[in-house]
Design a protein around this motif. Structure first.
Motif, PDB file in Angstrom:
ATOM      1  N   ARG A 224       0.814  -1.219   0.000  1.00  0.00           N
ATOM      2  CA  ARG A 224       0.000   0.000   0.000  1.00  0.00           C
ATOM      3  C   ARG A 224       0.853   1.277   0.000  1.00  0.00           C
ATOM      4  NH1 ARG A 224      -4.943  -1.237   4.322  1.00  0.00           N
ATOM      5  NH2 ARG A 224      -5.979  -2.853   3.052  1.00  0.00           N
ATOM      6  N   VAL A 225       2.160   1.126   0.117  1.00  0.00           N
ATOM      7  CA  VAL A 225       3.049   2.286   0.125  1.00  0.00           C
ATOM      8  C   VAL A 225       4.015   2.170  -1.052  1.00  0.00           C
ATOM      9  CG1 VAL A 225       4.876   3.503   1.366  1.00  0.00           C
ATOM     10  CG2 VAL A 225       2.886   2.626   2.606  1.00  0.00           C
ATOM     11  N   ARG A 226       4.109   3.241  -1.807  1.00  0.00           N
ATOM     12  CA  ARG A 226       5.042   3.292  -2.922  1.00  0.00           C
ATOM     13  C   ARG A 226       6.049   4.414  -2.649  1.00  0.00           C
ATOM     14  NH1 ARG A 226       1.916   2.656  -7.942  1.00  0.00           N
ATOM     15  NH2 ARG A 226       0.998   4.680  -7.380  1.00  0.00           N
ATOM     16  N   LEU A 227       7.324   4.048  -2.477  1.00  0.00           N
ATOM     17  CA  LEU A 227       8.384   5.034  -2.256  1.00  0.00           C
ATOM     18  C   LEU A 227       8.839   5.549  -3.619  1.00  0.00           C
ATOM     19  CD1 LEU A 227      10.355   3.178   0.546  1.00  0.00           C
ATOM     20  CD2 LEU A 227       8.934   5.213   0.814  1.00  0.00           C
ATOM     21  N   CYS A 228       8.499   6.789  -3.899  1.00  0.00           N
ATOM     22  CA  CYS A 228       8.707   7.351  -5.241  1.00  0.00           C
ATOM     23  C   CYS A 228      10.010   8.130  -5.370  1.00  0.00           C
ATOM     24  CB  CYS A 228       7.540   8.268  -5.607  1.00  0.00           C
ATOM     25  SG  CYS A 228       5.929   7.444  -5.571  1.00  0.00           S
ATOM     26  N   GLY A 229      10.713   8.356  -4.265  1.00  0.00           N
ATOM     27  CA  GLY A 229      11.929   9.147  -4.323  1.00  0.00           C
ATOM     28  C   GLY A 229      11.633  10.636  -4.436  1.00  0.00           C
ATOM     29  N   HIS A 230      12.696  11.404  -4.581  1.00  0.00           N
ATOM     30  CA  HIS A 230      12.566  12.857  -4.660  1.00  0.00           C
ATOM     31  C   HIS A 230      11.832  13.268  -5.933  1.00  0.00           C
ATOM     32  CE1 HIS A 230      13.529  17.096  -4.322  1.00  0.00           C
ATOM     33  NE2 HIS A 230      14.043  17.068  -5.542  1.00  0.00           N
ATOM     34  N   SER A 231      10.918  14.206  -5.820  1.00  0.00           N
ATOM     35  CA  SER A 231      10.185  14.717  -6.977  1.00  0.00           C
ATOM     36  C   SER A 231      10.761  16.055  -7.419  1.00  0.00           C
ATOM     37  CB  SER A 231       8.704  14.895  -6.636  1.00  0.00           C
ATOM     38  OG  SER A 231       8.032  15.533  -7.708  1.00  0.00           O
ATOM     39  N   GLN A 232      11.053  16.152  -8.698  1.00  0.00           N
ATOM     40  CA  GLN A 232      11.501  17.425  -9.254  1.00  0.00           C
ATOM     41  C   GLN A 232      10.322  18.336  -9.591  1.00  0.00           C
ATOM     42  OE1 GLN A 232      14.536  18.441  -9.448  1.00  0.00           O
ATOM     43  NE2 GLN A 232      15.763  16.579  -9.227  1.00  0.00           N
ATOM     44  N   ASP A 233       9.109  17.815  -9.508  1.00  0.00           N
ATOM     45  CA  ASP A 233       7.933  18.580  -9.918  1.00  0.00           C
ATOM     46  C   ASP A 233       6.791  18.378  -8.919  1.00  0.00           C
ATOM     47  OD1 ASP A 233       6.021  20.014 -11.236  1.00  0.00           O
ATOM     48  OD2 ASP A 233       6.122  18.871 -13.117  1.00  0.00           O
ATOM     49  N   PRO A 234       6.885  19.008  -7.733  1.00  0.00           N
ATOM     50  CA  PRO A 234       5.810  18.856  -6.745  1.00  0.00           C
ATOM     51  C   PRO A 234       4.444  19.273  -7.269  1.00  0.00           C
ATOM     52  CG  PRO A 234       7.752  19.826  -5.730  1.00  0.00           C
ATOM     53  CD  PRO A 234       8.010  19.808  -7.208  1.00  0.00           C
ATOM     54  N   ALA A 235       4.406  20.291  -8.126  1.00  0.00           N
ATOM     55  CA  ALA A 235       3.111  20.742  -8.645  1.00  0.00           C
ATOM     56  C   ALA A 235       2.409  19.627  -9.400  1.00  0.00           C
ATOM     57  CB  ALA A 235       3.309  21.956  -9.549  1.00  0.00           C
ATOM     58  N   ALA A 236       3.164  18.851 -10.166  1.00  0.00           N
ATOM     59  CA  ALA A 236       2.552  17.739 -10.899  1.00  0.00           C
ATOM     60  C   ALA A 236       2.044  16.669  -9.950  1.00  0.00           C
ATOM     61  CB  ALA A 236       3.564  17.154 -11.883  1.00  0.00           C
ATOM     62  N   VAL A 237       2.795  16.416  -8.873  1.00  0.00           N
ATOM     63  CA  VAL A 237       2.351  15.431  -7.881  1.00  0.00           C
ATOM     64  C   VAL A 237       1.023  15.851  -7.281  1.00  0.00           C
ATOM     65  CG1 VAL A 237       2.870  14.403  -5.634  1.00  0.00           C
ATOM     66  CG2 VAL A 237       4.686  14.648  -7.344  1.00  0.00           C
ATOM     67  N   PHE A 238       0.933  17.108  -6.859  1.00  0.00           N
ATOM     68  CA  PHE A 238      -0.278  17.571  -6.196  1.00  0.00           C
ATOM     69  C   PHE A 238      -1.444  17.697  -7.172  1.00  0.00           C
ATOM     70  CE2 PHE A 238       2.898  19.825  -3.266  1.00  0.00           C
ATOM     71  CZ  PHE A 238       2.929  18.737  -2.407  1.00  0.00           C
ATOM     72  N   ALA A 239      -1.163  18.074  -8.412  1.00  0.00           N
ATOM     73  CA  ALA A 239      -2.227  18.214  -9.395  1.00  0.00           C
ATOM     74  C   ALA A 239      -2.856  16.881  -9.746  1.00  0.00           C
ATOM     75  CB  ALA A 239      -1.689  18.882 -10.663  1.00  0.00           C
ATOM     76  N   GLN A 240      -2.139  15.791  -9.486  1.00  0.00           N
ATOM     77  CA  GLN A 240      -2.647  14.457  -9.806  1.00  0.00           C
ATOM     78  C   GLN A 240      -3.097  13.697  -8.557  1.00  0.00           C
ATOM     79  OE1 GLN A 240       0.614  12.748 -12.014  1.00  0.00           O
ATOM     80  NE2 GLN A 240       0.597  14.434 -13.507  1.00  0.00           N
ATOM     81  N   SER A 241      -3.177  14.387  -7.433  1.00  0.00           N
ATOM     82  CA  SER A 241      -3.602  13.763  -6.174  1.00  0.00           C
ATOM     83  C   SER A 241      -4.842  14.477  -5.656  1.00  0.00           C
ATOM     84  CB  SER A 241      -2.495  13.844  -5.119  1.00  0.00           C
ATOM     85  OG  SER A 241      -1.289  13.283  -5.595  1.00  0.00           O
ATOM     86  N   SER A 242      -5.698  13.739  -4.973  1.00  0.00           N
ATOM     87  CA  SER A 242      -6.862  14.384  -4.359  1.00  0.00           C
ATOM     88  C   SER A 242      -6.697  14.533  -2.852  1.00  0.00           C
ATOM     89  CB  SER A 242      -8.133  13.583  -4.655  1.00  0.00           C
ATOM     90  OG  SER A 242      -8.079  12.298  -4.066  1.00  0.00           O
ATOM     91  N   ILE A 243      -5.856  13.692  -2.240  1.00  0.00           N
ATOM     92  CA  ILE A 243      -5.683  13.695  -0.788  1.00  0.00           C
ATOM     93  C   ILE A 243      -4.202  13.794  -0.467  1.00  0.00           C
ATOM     94  CG2 ILE A 243      -5.988  12.384   1.354  1.00  0.00           C
ATOM     95  CD1 ILE A 243      -8.366  10.971  -0.033  1.00  0.00           C
ATOM     96  N   LEU A 244      -3.851  14.701   0.436  1.00  0.00           N
ATOM     97  CA  LEU A 244      -2.499  14.772   0.973  1.00  0.00           C
ATOM     98  C   LEU A 244      -2.514  14.155   2.362  1.00  0.00           C
ATOM     99  CD1 LEU A 244       0.450  15.941   0.619  1.00  0.00           C
ATOM    100  CD2 LEU A 244      -0.343  17.842   2.056  1.00  0.00           C
ATOM    101  N   LEU A 245      -1.855  13.019   2.503  1.00  0.00           N
ATOM    102  CA  LEU A 245      -1.733  12.378   3.815  1.00  0.00           C
ATOM    103  C   LEU A 245      -0.477  12.934   4.463  1.00  0.00           C
ATOM    104  CD1 LEU A 245      -2.915  10.234   5.733  1.00  0.00           C
ATOM    105  CD2 LEU A 245      -1.407   8.559   4.643  1.00  0.00           C
ATOM    106  N   TYR A 246      -0.659  13.868   5.397  1.00  0.00           N
ATOM    107  CA  TYR A 246       0.461  14.663   5.910  1.00  0.00           C
ATOM    108  C   TYR A 246       0.495  14.557   7.426  1.00  0.00           C
ATOM    109  CZ  TYR A 246       3.918  18.412   5.294  1.00  0.00           C
ATOM    110  OH  TYR A 246       5.092  19.154   5.233  1.00  0.00           O
ATOM    111  N   LEU A 247       0.879  13.373   7.889  1.00  0.00           N
ATOM    112  CA  LEU A 247       0.879  13.076   9.325  1.00  0.00           C
ATOM    113  C   LEU A 247       2.302  13.226   9.860  1.00  0.00           C
ATOM    114  CD1 LEU A 247      -1.458   9.950   9.214  1.00  0.00           C
ATOM    115  CD2 LEU A 247      -2.085  12.353   9.588  1.00  0.00           C
ATOM    116  N   LEU A 248       2.510  14.234  10.693  1.00  0.00           N
ATOM    117  CA  LEU A 248       3.846  14.587  11.165  1.00  0.00           C
ATOM    118  C   LEU A 248       3.997  14.326  12.660  1.00  0.00           C
ATOM    119  CD1 LEU A 248       4.382  17.987   9.285  1.00  0.00           C
ATOM    120  CD2 LEU A 248       4.796  15.646   8.461  1.00  0.00           C
ATOM    121  N   GLN A 249       5.257  14.255  13.081  1.00  0.00           N
ATOM    122  CA  GLN A 249       5.582  14.109  14.499  1.00  0.00           C
ATOM    123  C   GLN A 249       5.040  15.308  15.289  1.00  0.00           C
ATOM    124  OE1 GLN A 249       6.945  11.522  15.884  1.00  0.00           O
ATOM    125  NE2 GLN A 249       8.779  10.791  14.832  1.00  0.00           N
TER     126      GLN A 249
END
Length: 404
Positions: A224-249
């Motif tokens: 269920r987890v895909r490690l995609c590595g560093h993204s050179q284009d965050p805008a493209a990542v977010f434009a293709q996602s509907s949910i940001l799972l942003y659970l921090l310490q």
């Protein structure tokens, strides 16, 4: 108005913020940035320079003194970098009009030394969450007239090429620091508990021996987890996602949270823990969802995955909120108001050594919340010289004392 910014470098979130501010400023040519060390990645420094600002790298003491004396105003870009502390504590600074803009929250280590707030003419936070700092409560009340908040995290302009509209429904991403110094290991338990069989894309560099990789491998559902590595284009990542799972310490070091704000600006609905920093950005049920534990997070994420229309509505509200409240133009106007109000003030010599301490060991202890006789090694484990870490301090001060 001649403005001198003093900063260790223009990398990371600080560089990104100033590149955006300079691009929005038709008077950026009046700014000079003094970098205390050569940038490892010149990207944001190049953007600042392209906007017309001047950049000076690692000037000698005489040249730096002359720049500060000639400036109408000097702004220290504050965070726990050893070179900035060395300059502020060990240099006989000239009389000036001084501002410090803090790029750490001060809620947890690295702390903001209380005396620093009164030592400069104006002290600016990057998030209102810093006003909740217990160690600063007394000094904040005593210096209310010289304190302000100016956001340094900005969204992307819309529209962004690559936005897939309804094709993004049900796609879940995380983008940021893939390290348990910031992201919560509870994220993987949340994903394991889901009733929905979903794949969460994690964007960010993770070393081969990273504890994050070990945590993924130990999951009941590692697929269920895909490690995609560093993204050179965050805008493209977010434009293709509907949910940001942003659970921090709960004690993470972030403040402006660029990734969170950028995702919201492109219509991602965030799911965050109820940490002070995130609560200053996400309005629960309006521009995202705030949860308090693993069980609640898993239930809410299942709810979101089952209701793509509701998530899209929340995402649109998040984008509108960022467009109204988190833009370079708005922050630039707030900074300029602060700067112009100071021009009639007399120059004074800031007394920073008393606020910071007299030795690198003192600086490190105060930023970590240690007592004067505490062993420095108790606050940090060996490792890479990440910003403000014990290894970072020792890289600049090899004889850093282990005990006072």
């Amino acid at each position: 108005m001649k403005l001198v910014h003093i900063t260790p470098h223009l990398g990371g979130g600080v560089g990104k913020a100033h590149a955006a501010l300079c691009a929005a400023d038709d008077e950026a040519w009046k700014r000079r940035y003094v970098l205390l060390e050569a940038p490892r990645d010149p990207h944001y420094a190049d953007l600042v320079r392209a906007s017309g600002a001047t950049i000076t790298v690692a000037p000698d003491a005489a040249a730096l003194d002359a720049l500060m004396r000639a400036a109408d105003l000097v702004q220290f870009e504050w965070w726990n970098h050893p070179l900035l502390l060395r300059l502020m504590a060990w240099t006989d600074l000239p009389p000036m009009r001084s501002v410090a803009w803090s790029h750490v929250s001060g809620l947890h280590a690295p702390l903001i030394p209380p005396g620093l707030i009164g030592a400069v003419d104006r002290f600016l936070f990057t998030s209102a969450c810093s006003l909740l700092s217990a160690p600063l409560s007394g000094v904040l009340a005593a210096n209310a007239g010289r304190i302000g908040v100016v956001n340094s995290g900005f969204g992307f302009p819309r529209p962004v090429p690559g936005d897939t509209g309804t094709g993004r429904a049900g796609r879940v991403s995380y983008l940021g620091t893939v390290d348990f110094a910031k992201m919560s290991p509870a994220m993987f338990e949340v994903i394991d508990r889901l009733e929905a069989d979903v794949v969460v894309d994690l964007h960010g560099a993770a070393a081969d021996d990273s504890p994050v990789r070990a945590a993924v491998a130990a999951m009941r559902h590692p697929g269920r987890v895909r490690l995609c590595g560093h993204s050179q284009d965050p805008a493209a990542v977010f434009a293709q996602s509907s949910i940001l799972l942003y659970l921090l310490q709960p004690n993470h070091f972030g403040t402006a949270e660029n990734a969170l704000v950028e995702a919201m600006s492109l219509g991602c609905a965030p799911l965050v823990f109820a940490n002070a920093c995130e609560l200053a950005i996400v309005h629960d049920g309006e521009t995202g969802f705030v949860v308090r534990d693993v069980a609640e997070a898993a239930a809410r994420l299942d709810w979101m995955l089952a209701r793509p229309d509701a998530v899209a509505h929340i995402g649109r509200r998040a984008a509108r909120d960022v467009a109204r409240n988190r833009t370079p133009a708005l922050s630039l106007a707030q900074l300029r108001t602060t700067w112009l109000a100071m021009l009639d003030r007399p120059r004074r010599q800031p007394s920073l050594s008393a606020a910071l301490g007299s030795s690198p060991a003192d600086w490190y202890r105060r930023l970590q919340g240690l007592e004067d006789d505490d062993c420095i090694d108790a606050a940090g484990a060996p490792g890479a010289a990440s910003k403000g870490s014990l290894a970072h301090f020792r890289a600049h001060f090899p004889d850093l004392e282990a005990r006072k």
